[in-house]
Design a protein around this motif. Structure first.
Motif, PDB file in Angstrom:
ATOM      1  N   ALA A 186       0.852  -1.192   0.000  1.00 37.93           N
ATOM      2  CA  ALA A 186       0.000   0.000   0.000  1.00 37.93           C
ATOM      3  C   ALA A 186       0.886   1.239   0.000  1.00 37.93           C
ATOM      4  N   MET A 187       0.551   2.204  -0.865  1.00 33.02           N
ATOM      5  CA  MET A 187       1.296   3.456  -0.914  1.00 33.02           C
ATOM      6  C   MET A 187       0.333   4.631  -0.758  1.00 33.02           C
ATOM      7  N   ASP A 188       0.698   5.567   0.110  1.00 31.59           N
ATOM      8  CA  ASP A 188      -0.123   6.749   0.338  1.00 31.59           C
ATOM      9  C   ASP A 188       0.772   7.803   0.992  1.00 31.59           C
ATOM     10  N   ILE A 189       0.224   9.000   1.202  1.00 32.68           N
ATOM     11  CA  ILE A 189       0.979  10.053   1.890  1.00 32.68           C
ATOM     12  C   ILE A 189       0.589  10.164   3.354  1.00 32.68           C
ATOM     13  N   TRP A 200      -6.720  -3.363   8.269  1.00 28.77           N
ATOM     14  CA  TRP A 200      -7.994  -3.746   7.639  1.00 28.77           C
ATOM     15  C   TRP A 200      -7.796  -4.639   6.419  1.00 28.77           C
ATOM     16  N   ALA A 201      -6.940  -4.220   5.494  1.00 29.23           N
ATOM     17  CA  ALA A 201      -6.723  -5.003   4.273  1.00 29.23           C
ATOM     18  C   ALA A 201      -5.617  -6.034   4.434  1.00 29.23           C
ATOM     19  N   GLN A 202      -4.882  -5.965   5.550  1.00 32.75           N
ATOM     20  CA  GLN A 202      -3.807  -6.906   5.844  1.00 32.75           C
ATOM     21  C   GLN A 202      -2.761  -6.934   4.727  1.00 32.75           C
ATOM     22  N   VAL A 203      -2.410  -5.737   4.244  1.00 27.46           N
ATOM     23  CA  VAL A 203      -1.365  -5.659   3.223  1.00 27.46           C
ATOM     24  C   VAL A 203      -0.034  -6.106   3.825  1.00 27.46           C
ATOM     25  N   ASP A 204       0.872  -6.501   2.956  1.00 33.92           N
ATOM     26  CA  ASP A 204       2.160  -7.033   3.406  1.00 33.92           C
ATOM     27  C   ASP A 204       3.172  -5.932   3.715  1.00 33.92           C
ATOM     28  N   TYR A 205       3.082  -4.816   2.988  1.00 34.80           N
ATOM     29  CA  TYR A 205       4.039  -3.723   3.153  1.00 34.80           C
ATOM     30  C   TYR A 205       3.301  -2.397   2.976  1.00 34.80           C
ATOM     31  N   THR A 206       3.857  -1.345   3.571  1.00 35.55           N
ATOM     32  CA  THR A 206       3.365   0.010   3.323  1.00 35.55           C
ATOM     33  C   THR A 206       4.539   0.906   2.958  1.00 35.55           C
ATOM     34  N   VAL A 207       4.263   1.883   2.082  1.00 35.36           N
ATOM     35  CA  VAL A 207       5.274   2.830   1.631  1.00 35.36           C
ATOM     36  C   VAL A 207       4.658   4.224   1.637  1.00 35.36           C
ATOM     37  N   ASN A 208       5.339   5.181   2.251  1.00 35.89           N
ATOM     38  CA  ASN A 208       4.895   6.569   2.197  1.00 35.89           C
ATOM     39  C   ASN A 208       5.511   7.215   0.959  1.00 35.89           C
ATOM     40  N   VAL A 209       4.665   7.743   0.094  1.00 35.43           N
ATOM     41  CA  VAL A 209       5.129   8.288  -1.176  1.00 35.43           C
ATOM     42  C   VAL A 209       6.032   9.512  -0.978  1.00 35.43           C
ATOM     43  N   LEU A 210       6.006  10.102   0.209  1.00 39.40           N
ATOM     44  CA  LEU A 210       6.844  11.268   0.497  1.00 39.40           C
ATOM     45  C   LEU A 210       8.251  10.878   0.972  1.00 39.40           C
ATOM     46  N   ASP A 211       8.509   9.579   1.104  1.00 43.89           N
ATOM     47  CA  ASP A 211       9.777   9.123   1.683  1.00 43.89           C
ATOM     48  C   ASP A 211      10.489   8.136   0.748  1.00 43.89           C
ATOM     49  N   HIS A 212      11.065   8.663  -0.336  1.00 46.18           N
ATOM     50  CA  HIS A 212      11.863   7.872  -1.285  1.00 46.18           C
ATOM     51  C   HIS A 212      11.152   6.577  -1.688  1.00 46.18           C
ATOM     52  N   PRO A 213       9.997   6.681  -2.329  1.00 38.78           N
ATOM     53  CA  PRO A 213       9.202   5.481  -2.625  1.00 38.78           C
ATOM     54  C   PRO A 213       9.899   4.484  -3.558  1.00 38.78           C
TER      55      PRO A 213
END
Length: 335
Positions: A186-189, A200-213
């Motif tokens: 999942a990627m979001d700001i 909720w969605a039980q994603v495996d990883y998260t990435v903040n688009v503001l931090d060197h995606p």
């Protein structure tokens, strides 16, 4: 009959209308729940393509049958409404792609929708929803958009998929991608939204688009990048940047819609031999997929809904749903 009309951008008005007359092959439905979608918010702000005013919004709908031209539906039956009114005869419809009919009329967008007490709809666009709640029935539609995008992408078990945008549609893509057996990023700001994706969605990883995606994605994928990228932001900058996140030989799926032109670097596009596709609306097959997931307990609608209001008070609350500080994921209106 009470109805809420979007008279012009940034203006709702509660009015009285004559109840609809049931046409041939139709049913009268007492509306009980209305989900609020990004389309409704964009239309209210004047940013929705293919839109004219005044318009009765509302296309995430559930209710009960008042009267039906078919013995298949009896008074009191609980139903969800498929809001995509296709022509049935164009090339898309003839090929089974009713979701992108050349003459498409979506309730609440191209024609008046369900922000009213009673609506008349074709029986062919009703789904019986015994065994699930009115809330769940109303939210089959936005989740079906996610199901359609996942199905259209050809996502396979074990693939690494990136979903950009943790709004209601992006969350639907995530949870349906997980149902396919994919590993999901999942990627979001918004860090709060990313935490919700995990829970909720039980994603495996998260990435903040503001931090060197790009660096983060490379680390997750051992330098390969995701084979499927879904952009559910409806943001032109994000949609153009998303080309950078797809692996060689991968697929990029635009789930969100933006009222703008988009550009990309052709040498990079060709070098990677990317597949670019759009995903529009959903079909009955996608609704069936979501209903099954809801029945199986794989989708938690209760936590997906964060805000709730009565029909009579909706106009007063609507502006609050634009403020990120209020943490709106999905608002629902009760009648």
């Amino acid at each position: 009959m009470k109805s809420i009309v979007c008279v012009q951008p940034n203006e709702f008005k509660m009015i009285e209308l004559e109840p609809p007359v049931m046409g041939q092959g139709e049913a009268l439905v007492q509306i009980r729940r209305i989900g609020i979608c990004g389309t409704d918010l964009h239309a209210y702000r004047g940013n929705q393509p293919f839109f004219e005013y005044p318009r009765i919004l509302g296309h995430e709908l559930s209710g009960t049958i008042l009267q039906s031209a078919s013995s298949d539906f009896q008074m009191g039956d609980q139903v969800a409404i498929i809001p995509y009114l296709e022509c049935g005869s164009c090339i898309a419809c003839r090929n089974g792609k009713t979701n992108c009919c050349t003459q498409m009329k979506v309730l609440g967008v191209h024609t008046d929708g369900g922000m009213r007490e009673i609506i008349s709809v074709p029986i062919s666009h009703l789904i019986k929803t015994e065994g699930i709640s009115l809330d769940q029935a109303a939210l089959l539609e936005p989740l079906s958009i996610g199901a359609h995008a996942v199905r259209r992408s050809g996502l396979q078990q074990g693939e690494l998929a990136l979903v950009i945008g943790a709004g209601p549609i992006g969350l639907g893509v995530m949870v349906l991608a997980k149902q396919r057996g994919a590993k999901v990023i999942a990627m979001d700001i918004n860090e709060d939204r990313l935490r919700f994706c995990k829970e909720w969605a039980q994603v495996d990883y998260t990435v903040n688009v503001l931090d060197h995606p790009l660096k983060a994605l490379a680390e997750i994928s051992n330098g390969d990048l995701p084979t499927v990228v879904f952009d559910a932001t409806g943001n032109a900058r994000s949609m153009m940047d998303s080309f950078n996140y797809v692996s060689h030989g991968g697929r990029l799926v635009y789930v969100g819609l933006v009222k703008a032109d988009l550009t990309f670097n052709d040498p990079d596009f060709h070098k990677k031999e990317l597949t670019l596709m759009s995903s529009r609306n959903a079909t009955r097959e996608d609704f069936d997929t979501v209903i099954q997931a809801v029945h199986n307990g794989a989708i938690d609608i209760d936590r997906y809904i964060t805000h709730r209001v009565s029909f009579d008070l909706m106009i007063n609350e609507y502006e609050n749903w634009f403020d990120p500080a209020n943490g709106v994921i999905k608002a629902i209106v009760e009648l």
